[in-house]
Design a protein around this motif. Structure first.
Motif, short mmCIF file in Angstrom:
data_model
loop_
_atom_site.label_atom_id
_atom_site.label_comp_id
_atom_site.label_asym_id
_atom_site.label_seq_id
_atom_site.Cartn_x
_atom_site.Cartn_y
_atom_site.Cartn_z
N SER A 140 0.84 -1.20 0.00
CA SER A 140 0.00 0.00 0.00
C SER A 140 0.88 1.25 0.00
CB SER A 140 -0.94 0.01 1.21
OG SER A 140 -0.18 0.02 2.42
N ARG A 141 0.25 2.38 -0.26
CA ARG A 141 0.95 3.66 -0.28
C ARG A 141 0.26 4.60 0.69
NH1 ARG A 141 1.25 5.87 -6.24
NH2 ARG A 141 2.41 7.48 -5.10
N PRO A 142 1.02 5.50 1.36
CA PRO A 142 0.38 6.46 2.26
C PRO A 142 -0.49 7.43 1.50
CG PRO A 142 2.72 6.97 1.98
CD PRO A 142 2.49 5.64 1.34
N ASP A 143 -1.69 7.66 2.00
CA ASP A 143 -2.63 8.60 1.39
C ASP A 143 -2.68 9.85 2.28
OD1 ASP A 143 -4.65 9.90 0.08
OD2 ASP A 143 -6.25 8.62 0.88
N TYR A 144 -1.88 10.85 1.91
CA TYR A 144 -1.76 12.04 2.75
C TYR A 144 -2.81 13.08 2.40
CZ TYR A 144 2.79 10.34 4.33
OH TYR A 144 3.80 9.60 4.87
N SER A 145 -3.51 13.56 3.42
CA SER A 145 -4.46 14.66 3.21
C SER A 145 -3.75 16.01 3.32
CB SER A 145 -5.59 14.59 4.25
OG SER A 145 -5.07 14.69 5.57
N VAL A 146 -2.68 16.06 4.10
CA VAL A 146 -1.91 17.29 4.28
C VAL A 146 -0.56 16.93 4.88
CG1 VAL A 146 -2.83 17.76 6.59
CG2 VAL A 146 -1.99 19.67 5.21
#
Length: 308
Positions: free
Chosen positions: A216-222
């Motif tokens: 998986s990959r990190p899903d950054y909002s900010v």
């Protein structure tokens, strides 16, 4: 006319004790010898320093003046000796330190306190909450002298020593579905939005590698550079954050901590310029290493919400 330190010490003790016997005992000298030395001092100066009777010893005006000046000179010599010792031990002068992320909160204050106790003449200037690339830049442009950073650097002209390995922990909003007592897996983390550090930071790269090993990959909002800002974003409910365990030292209301299965670790490394390996630098590295060694280990898994 040259006075000796020993003469001033003898005279000062007699003048304060007002008694040759007690003064001789404190100086670990025979009384006749002490009396002889004070007589010799008076002859050398050509004046009487003490009025002697069978019961007491009092100061003449000349003796009172000599006592005042002798105490000043002896105190100065004592301070000078200690100062020279501190310089020789690398414990004096200005020194600029830089700290990465959460070490600003849990470790930096302890290093400053330890230094104030061990080296009161060492004048520290500290800067915190910087990512590793920024710390390396500041070392290279000579705006700081020593950095405590995460990971390592191969930058030319810098020397480094890994002094600790710190596990990560998950910071979550206290009212989110992620707030659970059990640990969380990388697979579960991949399903949630995260707030994170800048893309070029050591911790951002570590997080990407950790989740990548689990597909998986990190899903950054900010993203945010400072750990304090990152934790405030977590408290605001914008996402969870993988942070170093030392971030638990921050008292951010609305943030809880959850352990991570097989939590990724980051090295804590002390870095300095190779051409400035002075005794001061060496001693400061020793102090930083001592404090990190006392604080960075395998933490317990039951860290919970920070106090409001």
């Amino acid at each position: 006319m040259k006075l000796e330190t020993r003469q001033l010490e003898y005279f000062s003790m007699v003048a304060r004790e007002r008694h040759f016997g007690r003064a001789a005992e404190r100086l670990n000298l025979a009384q006749p010898y002490l009396s002889q030395q004070i007589r010799k001092l008076e002859r050398q100066l050509g004046t009487t320093l003490l009025n002697r009777t069978t019961r007491s010893v009092t100061l003449t005006d000349a003796g009172a003046h000599l006592l005042e000046e002798a105490d000043r000179v002896l105190a100065h010599l004592d301070a000078l000796g200690k100062e020279v010792q501190l310089i020789g031990a690398g414990l004096t002068g200005p020194l600029r330190l830089g700290f990465t992320g959460s070490t600003t909160y849990g470790i930096m204050p302890q290093i400053v306190r330890r230094t104030a106790s061990a080296a009161p003449k060492l004048q520290l200037n500290v800067s915190g909450e910087m990512v590793t690339p920024r710390l390396v830049d500041r070392l290279l442009d000579r705006s700081i002298d020593i950095a405590l950073l995460r990971g390592d650097t191969q930058a030319k002209g810098l020397s480094s020593s890994v002094i600790g390995s710190e596990p990560s922990i998950l910071a979550v909003p206290s009212d989110s579905a992620l707030d659970a007592p059990e640990s969380i897996t990388a697979d579960e983390l991949g399903e949630h939005a995260l707030v994170g550090y800048p893309e070029n930071s050591t911790l951002s790269k570590m997080t990407a590698e950790f989740l990548g090993r689990h597909g998986s990959r990190p899903d950054y909002s900010v993203r945010a550079s400072e750990t304090s800002t990152l934790m405030s974003l977590v408290a605001a409910g914008l996402g969870a954050a993988i942070v170093p365990h030392t971030a638990t030292a921050l008292g951010i209301p609305g943030v809880r901590f959850r352990t991570i299965d097989e939590a990724p670790r980051t090295d804590l490394t002390v870095v300095w310029r190779t051409d400035e390996e002075t005794r001061t630098i060496t001693r400061m590295i020793e102090i930083i290493t001592e404090v990190v060694g006392e604080n960075i280990d395998d933490p317990t898994a039951d860290e919970k919400e920070q106090p409001a």
